[in-house]
Design an enzyme around this catalytic site. Structure first.
Site, PDB file in Angstrom:
ATOM      1  N   LYS A 239       7.708  11.198 -14.402  1.00 43.54           N
ATOM      2  CA  LYS A 239       6.785  10.652 -13.393  1.00 43.54           C
ATOM      3  C   LYS A 239       7.514  10.429 -12.058  1.00 43.54           C
ATOM      4  CE  LYS A 239       3.041   8.817 -11.594  1.00 43.54           C
ATOM      5  NZ  LYS A 239       3.384   8.110 -10.411  1.00 43.54           N
TER       6      LYS A 239
ATOM      7  N   GLU B  86       5.749  14.891  -4.937  1.00 43.04           N
ATOM      8  CA  GLU B  86       4.578  14.405  -4.172  1.00 43.04           C
ATOM      9  C   GLU B  86       4.987  14.089  -2.724  1.00 43.04           C
ATOM     10  OE1 GLU B  86       2.268  11.149  -6.071  1.00 43.04           O
ATOM     11  OE2 GLU B  86       2.634  10.017  -4.233  1.00 43.04           O
TER      12      GLU B  86
ATOM     13  N   SER C  12      -0.349   9.245 -13.627  1.00 46.30           N
ATOM     14  CA  SER C  12      -0.578   9.699 -12.252  1.00 46.30           C
ATOM     15  C   SER C  12      -2.026  10.065 -12.008  1.00 46.30           C
ATOM     16  CB  SER C  12       0.294  10.914 -11.944  1.00 46.30           C
ATOM     17  OG  SER C  12      -0.021  11.401 -10.654  1.00 46.30           O
TER      18      SER C  12
ATOM     19  N   HIS D 214       7.812  13.705 -10.441  1.00 47.17           N
ATOM     20  CA  HIS D 214       6.465  14.019  -9.932  1.00 47.17           C
ATOM     21  C   HIS D 214       6.296  13.390  -8.547  1.00 47.17           C
ATOM     22  CE1 HIS D 214       2.373  12.617  -9.037  1.00 47.17           C
ATOM     23  NE2 HIS D 214       1.931  13.703  -9.659  1.00 47.17           N
ATOM     24  N   ASN D 215       6.682  12.127  -8.432  1.00 43.26           N
ATOM     25  CA  ASN D 215       6.499  11.430  -7.160  1.00 43.26           C
ATOM     26  C   ASN D 215       7.409  11.981  -6.067  1.00 43.26           C
ATOM     27  OD1 ASN D 215       4.809   9.836  -8.756  1.00 43.26           O
ATOM     28  ND2 ASN D 215       5.246   8.029  -7.525  1.00 43.26           N
TER      29      ASN D 215
HETATM   30  C1  6PG Z   1       0.377   8.843  -8.601  1.00 47.21           C
HETATM   31  C2  6PG Z   1       1.096   8.308  -7.377  1.00 47.21           C
HETATM   32  C3  6PG Z   1       1.273   6.836  -7.441  1.00 47.21           C
HETATM   33  C4  6PG Z   1       2.067   6.275  -6.271  1.00 47.21           C
HETATM   34  C5  6PG Z   1       1.363   6.347  -4.983  1.00 47.21           C
HETATM   35  C6  6PG Z   1       2.064   5.636  -3.833  1.00 47.21           C
HETATM   36  O1  6PG Z   1       0.953   9.716  -9.217  1.00 47.21           O
HETATM   37  O2  6PG Z   1      -0.725   8.402  -8.889  1.00 47.21           O
HETATM   38  O3  6PG Z   1       2.366   8.890  -7.327  1.00 47.21           O
HETATM   39  O4  6PG Z   1       1.948   6.536  -8.634  1.00 47.21           O
HETATM   40  O5  6PG Z   1       2.345   4.964  -6.528  1.00 47.21           O
HETATM   41  O6  6PG Z   1       1.160   7.670  -4.640  1.00 47.21           O
HETATM   42  O7  6PG Z   1       3.417   5.923  -3.773  1.00 47.21           O
HETATM   43  P1  6PG Z   1       4.261   5.523  -2.475  1.00 47.21           P
HETATM   44  O8  6PG Z   1       3.792   4.168  -2.056  1.00 47.21           O
HETATM   45  O9  6PG Z   1       5.688   5.511  -2.883  1.00 47.21           O
HETATM   46  O10 6PG Z   1       3.930   6.558  -1.452  1.00 47.21           O
END
Ligand code: 6PG
Length: 470
Positions: free
Chosen positions: A184, A191, A130, A187-188
């Site tokens: 991960k 996010e 990430s 994490h997303n």
């Molecule tokens: C990271 C992000 C990355 C992710 C983008 C776009 O940790 O660097 O999570 O892995 O792919 O942020 O994600 P989306 O297209 O699903 O918003």
């Protein structure tokens, strides 16, 4: 000459940046991309680092250029392309050569690929990386999964390229199989929720308080000095203040309100449902992205019912209250994410190192924030306890819950959509309701399906005095 210490396949943005990072940390690396022009373009841009990078145009050349036992990172789109790449690469490798999938794989796929690798007696790792482009180039957060010996084998490289928090590497082995990719994924999910909470606060400022994008930017900058200090708050300030070079308008004002997604937020929600660990703030964030995509229906809705957001009357809400609501919402979203990690860890037989998860997210990754250090401490005290019950966060919630209630109530009364903040409040209130309304659900289930219920005053399964029993 087989001299490279590692190889990398897939020179998209993340793969290219990771390769430069590896070369910069002093490791010789070989790179390969399916379209050979990308290899040339990458080398042309590599500058002095090019001397540590071996460009290759065939998989055979890539394999031949790496010292044995080899380690090769895959940075290709998740799903079918990973399987195709493994199928093309594996026959060229020796049995001890390690394939590392560093893309955003679905952890179920990683579990299957790891199991297939074990069956074939070959090593395999799935690692979550990430930090976006900047993180990959200068220090990502790395969440490892697979056989620990294989992780240890490549750890010196991963440690060197990872982000550092007070000198501590943000590169941690999470468990076997898909454990790293699962961490991960969560994490997303967090996010998505953190971004949605910030977007809702922006919406209240823009539509409720009539603030310009630049003014919103100044508020995010100020919030970034306090408990909300984080990468996402920081970049929200940056994007709010940016000006469109084409029109001179605020950049935010010319960006279409239709959010994209690659699916990791959705995977988090699906998994939460599978293991029964609710993540309503993350669900609200994923639903909001989906609703944002349906621009035409929203426009038709506005035409039919009238525009929802109304300006707030003067003095109806302060920016301090909004900040406090965001703090409370953020705690709830992280508490849900960590509770999901704990439950899924049990479910899949992973002994996820909960404090280490919070630690690995303190630097390098997209959700890095000052709060994560407090979360790491709370999880060190008690890894199984929901974070909202940790004394530090319980105190914060007690301080800020009335602001969350006030902000949600005021926003709802004036048509300002705040689904993630509302979910956070709903979660908070549900989690402090000793006697819920599920007795009604149980009665209904028993009424129409004789599913039975438990009584508060006796053990065993019971039925109500309805239907044929009445
Ligand atoms: C990271 C992000 C990355 C992710 C983008 C776009 O940790 O660097 O999570 O892995 O792919 O942020 O994600 P989306 O297209 O699903 O918003």
């Amino acid at each position: 000459m087989s001299t490279s210490e590692i190889g990398l396949i897939g020179l998209g943005t993340m793969g290219a940046m990771l390769s430069l990072n590896i070369a910069e940390k002093g490791f010789a690396i070989s790179v390969y991309n399916r379209t050979a022009e990308k290899v040339d373009a990458f080398m042309a841009d590599a500058g002095p680092l090019a001397e540590r990078i071996t460009p290759t145009k065939t998989l055979q050349d890539l394999v031949a250029s790496i010292a044995k036992p080899r380690a090769i990172i895959l940075m290709v789109p998740e799903g079918e392309p990973v399987d195709q790449q493994i199928a093309a690469l594996r026959p060229l490798l020796d049995d001890e050569d390690l394939i590392i999938d560093a893309g955003n794989a679905n952890f179920h796929d990683t579990n299957s690929r790891a199991a297939a690798a074990v069956a074939a007696g070959v090593p395999y790792l799935g690692i979550g990386v990430s930090g976006g482009e900047e993180g990959a180039r200068h220090g990502p957060s790395i969440m490892g999964g697979g056989d620990q010996d294989n992780w240890t084998r490549v750890y010196p490289i991963l440690e060197a390229i990872s982000a550092k928090y007070n000198g501590q590497a943000c590169a941690t082995w999470m468990g076997p199989g898909g454990a790293g990719h699962f961490v991960k994924t969560v994490h997303n999910g967090i996010e998505y929720a953190d971004m949605q909470l910030i977007a809702e606060a922006y919406g209240v400022m823009r539509d409720g308080l009539g603030m310009s994008a630049t003014d919103c930017g100044a508020v995010f900058d100020r919030w970034n000095q306090g408990p909300l200090k984080s990468y996402l708050t920081e970049i929200s300030g940056e994007v709010s203040k940016a000006v469109d070079p084409q029109t001179g308008a605020a950049m935010l004002d010319v960006i279409l309100d239709r959010a994209g997604q690659k699916g990791t937020g959705r995977w988090t929600v699906i998994e939460s449902q599978q293991v029964g660990a609710p993540v309503p703030v993350i669900e609200a964030a994923v639903a909001s992205r989906n609703m944002s995509a349906d621009l035409e229906t929203r426009k038709a809705g506005e035409a039919l019912f009238g525009a929802a957001p109304q300006p707030l009357p003067a003095g109806a809400m302060t920016l301090d209250a909004l900040e406090a609501a965001l703090i409370a919402g953020k705690i709830m979203c992280y508490a849900q994410g960590f509770a999901l990690l704990a439950k899924a860890g049990e479910n899949y037989g992973w002994d996820l190192p909960m404090p280490a998860v919070a630690e690995v997210w303190r630097e390098g990754c997209i959700i890095r924030s000052s709060m994560l250090n407090d979360m790491a401490e709370a999880l060190t005290q008690d890894a199984a306890r929901n974070l909202m019950f940790a004394p530090y966060f319980a105190t914060l919630l007690n301080t800020h819950q009335s602001a969350l209630r006030h902000v949600v109530g005021t926003a709802v009364a004036h048509g300002l959509p705040v689904p993630a903040l509302s979910s956070a409040l709903g979660y908070f209130d549900t989690m402090r309701t000793g006697r819920s309304t599920a007795n009604m659900i149980q009665a209904q289930r028993d009424f129409f399906g004789a599913h039975s219920f438990e009584r508060i005053d006796a053990s065993g399964a019971h039925h109500g005095p309805w239907g044929s029993n009445a």
